[in-house]
Design a protein around this motif. Structure first.
Motif, PDB file in Angstrom:
ATOM      1  N   PRO A 230       0.782  -1.233   0.000  1.00 25.79           N
ATOM      2  CA  PRO A 230       0.000   0.000   0.000  1.00 25.79           C
ATOM      3  C   PRO A 230       0.815   1.286   0.000  1.00 25.79           C
ATOM      4  O   PRO A 230       0.277   2.366   0.181  1.00 25.79           O
ATOM      5  N   THR A 231       2.096   1.210  -0.247  1.00 22.48           N
ATOM      6  CA  THR A 231       2.885   2.435  -0.116  1.00 22.48           C
ATOM      7  C   THR A 231       2.824   3.336  -1.337  1.00 22.48           C
ATOM      8  O   THR A 231       2.556   2.907  -2.450  1.00 22.48           O
ATOM      9  N   ASN A 232       3.116   4.613  -1.065  1.00 23.71           N
ATOM     10  CA  ASN A 232       3.289   5.547  -2.170  1.00 23.71           C
ATOM     11  C   ASN A 232       4.712   6.048  -2.162  1.00 23.71           C
ATOM     12  O   ASN A 232       4.976   7.167  -2.549  1.00 23.71           O
ATOM     13  N   THR A 233       5.639   5.233  -1.689  1.00 25.54           N
ATOM     14  CA  THR A 233       7.020   5.730  -1.621  1.00 25.54           C
ATOM     15  C   THR A 233       7.516   6.090  -3.012  1.00 25.54           C
ATOM     16  O   THR A 233       7.176   5.447  -4.006  1.00 25.54           O
ATOM     17  N   THR A 234       8.324   7.127  -3.029  1.00 25.36           N
ATOM     18  CA  THR A 234       8.878   7.590  -4.303  1.00 25.36           C
ATOM     19  C   THR A 234      10.137   6.821  -4.660  1.00 25.36           C
ATOM     20  O   THR A 234      10.707   7.011  -5.719  1.00 25.36           O
ATOM     21  N   LEU A 235      10.589   5.961  -3.716  1.00 25.20           N
ATOM     22  CA  LEU A 235      11.857   5.288  -3.927  1.00 25.20           C
ATOM     23  C   LEU A 235      11.631   3.891  -4.506  1.00 25.20           C
ATOM     24  O   LEU A 235      11.183   2.979  -3.807  1.00 25.20           O
ATOM     25  N   ASP A 236      11.961   3.723  -5.757  1.00 27.99           N
ATOM     26  CA  ASP A 236      11.718   2.431  -6.417  1.00 27.99           C
ATOM     27  C   ASP A 236      12.437   1.279  -5.725  1.00 27.99           C
ATOM     28  O   ASP A 236      11.884   0.199  -5.571  1.00 27.99           O
ATOM     29  N   ALA A 237      13.691   1.534  -5.320  1.00 28.85           N
ATOM     30  CA  ALA A 237      14.482   0.467  -4.698  1.00 28.85           C
ATOM     31  C   ALA A 237      13.784  -0.050  -3.446  1.00 28.85           C
ATOM     32  O   ALA A 237      13.792  -1.250  -3.165  1.00 28.85           O
ATOM     33  N   LEU A 238      13.144   0.850  -2.718  1.00 27.29           N
ATOM     34  CA  LEU A 238      12.449   0.460  -1.493  1.00 27.29           C
ATOM     35  C   LEU A 238      11.180  -0.315  -1.812  1.00 27.29           C
ATOM     36  O   LEU A 238      10.908  -1.374  -1.231  1.00 27.29           O
ATOM     37  N   LYS A 239      10.418   0.206  -2.778  1.00 27.63           N
ATOM     38  CA  LYS A 239       9.176  -0.474  -3.140  1.00 27.63           C
ATOM     39  C   LYS A 239       9.471  -1.885  -3.660  1.00 27.63           C
ATOM     40  O   LYS A 239       8.822  -2.859  -3.263  1.00 27.63           O
ATOM     41  N   THR A 240      10.476  -1.989  -4.500  1.00 26.54           N
ATOM     42  CA  THR A 240      10.853  -3.288  -5.069  1.00 26.54           C
ATOM     43  C   THR A 240      11.259  -4.274  -3.974  1.00 26.54           C
ATOM     44  O   THR A 240      10.844  -5.431  -3.974  1.00 26.54           O
ATOM     45  N   TRP A 241      12.047  -3.793  -3.007  1.00 29.95           N
ATOM     46  CA  TRP A 241      12.516  -4.675  -1.923  1.00 29.95           C
ATOM     47  C   TRP A 241      11.326  -5.145  -1.077  1.00 29.95           C
ATOM     48  O   TRP A 241      11.211  -6.329  -0.754  1.00 29.95           O
ATOM     49  N   VAL A 242      10.411  -4.218  -0.745  1.00 27.13           N
ATOM     50  CA  VAL A 242       9.238  -4.599   0.059  1.00 27.13           C
ATOM     51  C   VAL A 242       8.407  -5.638  -0.713  1.00 27.13           C
ATOM     52  O   VAL A 242       7.949  -6.632  -0.136  1.00 27.13           O
ATOM     53  N   ASP A 243       8.248  -5.427  -2.014  1.00 26.02           N
ATOM     54  CA  ASP A 243       7.507  -6.406  -2.834  1.00 26.02           C
ATOM     55  C   ASP A 243       8.190  -7.776  -2.809  1.00 26.02           C
ATOM     56  O   ASP A 243       7.531  -8.808  -2.665  1.00 26.02           O
ATOM     57  N   GLN A 244       9.503  -7.763  -2.928  1.00 25.40           N
ATOM     58  CA  GLN A 244      10.248  -9.035  -2.933  1.00 25.40           C
ATOM     59  C   GLN A 244      10.100  -9.770  -1.605  1.00 25.40           C
ATOM     60  O   GLN A 244       9.922 -10.985  -1.568  1.00 25.40           O
ATOM     61  N   VAL A 245      10.164  -8.992  -0.494  1.00 28.28           N
ATOM     62  CA  VAL A 245      10.037  -9.615   0.826  1.00 28.28           C
ATOM     63  C   VAL A 245       8.628 -10.191   0.994  1.00 28.28           C
ATOM     64  O   VAL A 245       8.455 -11.307   1.499  1.00 28.28           O
ATOM     65  N   ALA A 246       7.611  -9.458   0.514  1.00 35.74           N
ATOM     66  CA  ALA A 246       6.234  -9.960   0.623  1.00 35.74           C
ATOM     67  C   ALA A 246       6.054 -11.220  -0.212  1.00 35.74           C
ATOM     68  O   ALA A 246       5.388 -12.175   0.199  1.00 35.74           O
ATOM     69  N   GLU A 247       6.681 -11.235  -1.367  1.00 40.94           N
ATOM     70  CA  GLU A 247       6.629 -12.395  -2.259  1.00 40.94           C
ATOM     71  C   GLU A 247       7.209 -13.636  -1.565  1.00 40.94           C
ATOM     72  O   GLU A 247       6.685 -14.737  -1.665  1.00 40.94           O
ATOM     73  N   LEU A 248       8.297 -13.402  -0.810  1.00 44.44           N
ATOM     74  CA  LEU A 248       8.962 -14.512  -0.111  1.00 44.44           C
ATOM     75  C   LEU A 248       8.208 -14.926   1.156  1.00 44.44           C
ATOM     76  O   LEU A 248       8.009 -16.114   1.423  1.00 44.44           O
ATOM     77  N   THR A 249       7.774 -13.943   1.952  1.00 47.95           N
ATOM     78  CA  THR A 249       7.263 -14.266   3.298  1.00 47.95           C
ATOM     79  C   THR A 249       5.747 -14.433   3.341  1.00 47.95           C
ATOM     80  O   THR A 249       5.217 -14.933   4.331  1.00 47.95           O
ATOM     81  N   ARG A 250       5.013 -13.959   2.301  1.00 50.16           N
ATOM     82  CA  ARG A 250       3.565 -14.194   2.171  1.00 50.16           C
ATOM     83  C   ARG A 250       2.706 -13.668   3.315  1.00 50.16           C
ATOM     84  O   ARG A 250       1.885 -14.407   3.864  1.00 50.16           O
ATOM     85  N   PRO A 251       2.903 -12.415   3.734  1.00 53.17           N
ATOM     86  CA  PRO A 251       2.049 -11.911   4.825  1.00 53.17           C
ATOM     87  C   PRO A 251       0.602 -11.750   4.364  1.00 53.17           C
ATOM     88  O   PRO A 251       0.326 -11.705   3.159  1.00 53.17           O
ATOM     89  N   GLU A 252      -0.270 -11.642   5.345  1.00 56.38           N
ATOM     90  CA  GLU A 252      -1.691 -11.395   5.092  1.00 56.38           C
ATOM     91  C   GLU A 252      -1.894  -9.923   4.690  1.00 56.38           C
ATOM     92  O   GLU A 252      -2.669  -9.626   3.796  1.00 56.38           O
ATOM     93  N   ASP A 253      -1.163  -9.045   5.391  1.00 58.81           N
ATOM     94  CA  ASP A 253      -1.281  -7.600   5.189  1.00 58.81           C
ATOM     95  C   ASP A 253       0.084  -6.945   5.242  1.00 58.81           C
ATOM     96  O   ASP A 253       0.999  -7.508   5.827  1.00 58.81           O
ATOM     97  N   ILE A 254       0.134  -5.741   4.676  1.00 59.34           N
ATOM     98  CA  ILE A 254       1.365  -4.949   4.799  1.00 59.34           C
ATOM     99  C   ILE A 254       0.992  -3.614   5.427  1.00 59.34           C
ATOM    100  O   ILE A 254       0.032  -2.964   5.003  1.00 59.34           O
TER     101      ILE A 254
END
Ligand code: GTP
Ligand code: SPV
Ligand code: MN
Length: 596
Positions: A11-35
């Motif tokens: 759900p972020t609107n961060t302007t930093l692509d590197a951060l958004k990409t990393w959060v997406d990758q971690v969610a992909e790996l860890t499979r949380p219900e929510d972020i």
């Protein structure tokens, strides 16, 4: 094979692509219900607390006597740092050094990613932007911790500058330390704290305990930061920072490195005794200091933290009144006991009677064989709760340091205080620090081990290179602080402490300040300058001349053994050991041999 559901929308609107990409990758790996992206607001803190009260992660304490205080009981197998499960993953093992457990980075990632695979199923993943140090300081550094523990989030809110301001700085700088944490199953067999200093990243799995889980603290602000500091020319140290104000209104800033549970929090916020009228102590930090040379060659310190994660047992109005007062409200207690009226209880509290222990079991002091509070039980509290909080703790430029003090917990050998001959010798004094182990780490308590600069568990690279880095400061400025060594823990044959300690330690700090100002003489010995006993004010203290003599002299025989043992320890670092350090050690050994 896991059934892979699409990870939740980030759900972020961060302007930093590197951060958004990393959060997406971690969610992909860890499979949380929510972020959930943490804002750091008070409302967010209260919402998380309510949620944890509802699910039993937290318990309310007596709301009248301990307003806004909560109790968290850890898994009994998860109450301290785990040095044997903590790794530094550098490409070359020699860069991590004999002082660290090591694994090749690829193996470390593979091991951790296997643990993190699906680890956050059914849970919320929290994204915590934080800044270590004042948000507007050039010396500060930022990070993002991703965790599935709301307990970690509320602790990070107190311990760091957490939330929107930190995120804004991260977006501006584009650079941040990446910390990934999951409490996992809390199984000690599936627990690792891994550092990848070249990537500025940390992966921690299987523990919810402070130093293992609040990744801004030891993982980032010491292990990763020390590694970074070496390449950038500064120091990240396990040091408290305090200001001592004289009756004339002059304040001297001192940084002290003592091993875990050896008195940093206590010294940092000590209350001067009545016998020292007009003296005041101001707290800048109680655990970590980042030290930089400024343009004029003056060493300056900032505290990267904004709260205290302190040892509870032993805290009372007599030993540490400021700490005692500051944990009466708005504090999180971890692993203490409880009284019948819902107050937290710990050993040496002096008031109340425990009826429940730190594992939530019924407790009867009359028959109990173990303490009610865990020896490493902790409080988490904002630094601003501290009556001796220095407003300069928020100053972006930090404070100028006049003295660096090393110390350890030693029944024998080390005198109350001595001064190094010069910077180089001071580095040897720091490298030679030894201390009895404490409950802050899993393992035996009371075993003497070398803990150079109090950094044995926290130096993110080879100690030999670290000592070279320390030595290099000598060539960069002629304004370095003086270096001292103290020991509050000398005991007599019956195990009684020789020195009263706590607030009375101000008397020793005054000697240190007098030496910095060149106001008093001292006795030059092979190990450094020892005080003339009469130069340490003992007025109104019940301490004999014999005791003061014992505290301010050295035994040549035991010191010959000590310096030989330091020599052997240094040798274990092999070729990388700086020659200057070896020379300093040999000089002390020769001078001791010559002394009669
Ligand atoms: P970490 O948070 O683990 O880094 O510990 P710390 O270095 O901040 O240690 P802290 O000040 O919490 O003290 C640890 C223990 O040592 C407590 O139980 C204190 O009561 C005790 N202690 C602190 N200062 C003194 C002292 O001057 N004399 C004696 N005898 N005990 C002390
Ligand atoms: C220490 O052990 O030195 C502490 C507590 O300050 S922890 O956060 O666990 O590292
Ligand atoms: Mn510490």
């Amino acid at each position: 094979m896991h059934l892979r559901k699409t990870p939740p929308e980030n759900p972020t609107n961060t302007t930093l692509d590197a951060l958004k990409t990393w959060v997406d990758q971690v969610a992909e790996l860890t499979r949380p219900e929510d972020i959930h992206w943490c804002t750091g607001s008070d409302k967010e803190y209260r919402t998380l607390v309510s949620q944890m009260l509802a699910d039993g992660t937290l318990k309310t304490l007596n709301e009248t006597t301990y307003p806004n205080c909560y109790l968290h009981l850890s898994d009994p197998d998860d109450v301290a740092r785990v040095e044997h499960l903590t790794f530094v993953c550098t490409a070359d093992q020699q860069d991590a050094g004999p002082n660290n457990n090591w694994m090749p980075p690829a193996d470390g990632h593979a091991k951790m990613n296997a643990l993190f695979d699906g680890a956050m199923r059914g849970r919320t993943m929290y994204v915590i932007p934080y800044c270590m140090g004042p948000v507007d300081s050039p010396y500060s550094r930022c990070g993002i911790e991703i965790t599935d523990s709301p307990y970690v989030v509320i602790n990070m809110k107190i311990m760091t500058r957490m939330g929107e301001a930190a995120l804004a700085r991260i977006e501006r700088e584009g650079k941040f330390v990446r910390g990934l944490h999951s409490t996992g199953e809390l199984d000690p067999e599936r627990r690792f704290i891994m550092h990848f200093p070249d990537e500025l990243s940390i992966k921690s799995y299987g523990s919810g305990y402070g130093g293992n889980a609040l990744l801004g603290k030891k993982c980032h602000a010491l292990r990763i930061a020390s590694y970074q500091a070496r390449t950038e020319g500064w120091l990240a140290e396990h040091m408290l920072i305090l200001g001592v104000e004289s009756p004339e209104g002059e304040t001297t800033y001192i940084a002290c490195a003592f091993p875990s549970a050896c008195g940093k929090t206590n010294l940092a916020m000590m209350v001067p005794p009545a016998s020292q009228p007009g003296w005041k102590v101001w707290t800048l930090g109680d655990d970590i200091a980042w030290l930089h040379l400024d343009e004029d060659g003056q060493l300056r310190a900032i505290n990267p933290e904004s709260g205290y994660f302190g040892v509870v047992p032993g805290t009372n109005e007599k030993t540490n009144k400021n700490a005692y007062d500051m944990i009466q409200h708005d504090a999180i207690f971890t692993n203490v006991g409880q009284t019948a009226d819902g107050e937290p209880w710990w050993e040496q509290k002096k008031t109340g009677t425990p009826v429940i222990d730190w594992q939530g079991r019924d407790y009867d002091p009359a028959t109990a064989k173990a303490p009610a509070a865990h020896p490493n039980s902790r409080f988490t509290v904002s630094a601003k709760n501290n009556p001796s909080y220095s407003t300069l703790a928020d100053a972006p430029e930090g404070v100028p340091i006049s003295a660096i003090v090393f110390g350890g917990r030693r029944k024998e050998i080390a005198p109350l205080v001595y001064e190094a001959k010069d910077w180089k010798h001071g580095v040897l004094v720091g490298a030679g620090v030894a201390s009895e182990t404490t409950a802050a780490m899993v393992g035996n308590v009371g075993v003497v081990r070398r803990d150079p600069m109090a950094m044995k568990p926290f130096c993110g690279y080879n100690f030999a290179d670290y000592w070279s880095h320390w030595l290099s400061f000598d060539e960069r400025t002629d304004k370095l602080p003086k270096i001292f060594h103290v020991n509050w823990f000398r005991q007599d044959a019956d195990g009684k402490f020789l020195w009263p300690g706590f607030g009375e330690n101000l008397r020793v700090l005054r000697w240190i300040i007098d030496r910095c100002e060149g106001r008093i003489d001292a006795r030059r010995t092979p190990i450094g300058y020892l005080p003339n006993a009469e130069d340490i004010d003992t007025s109104e203290l019940d301490i004999s001349d014999e005791t003061m003599h014992a505290l301010t002299t050295i035994n040549r025989e035991t010191w010959l053994e000590e310096i030989a043992s330091i020599g052997e320890y240094l040798e274990s670092y092999g070729d990388r050991l700086p020659a200057d350090l070896k020379q300093e050690q040999q000089k002390v050994a020769e001078d001791l041999a010559k002394a009669s």
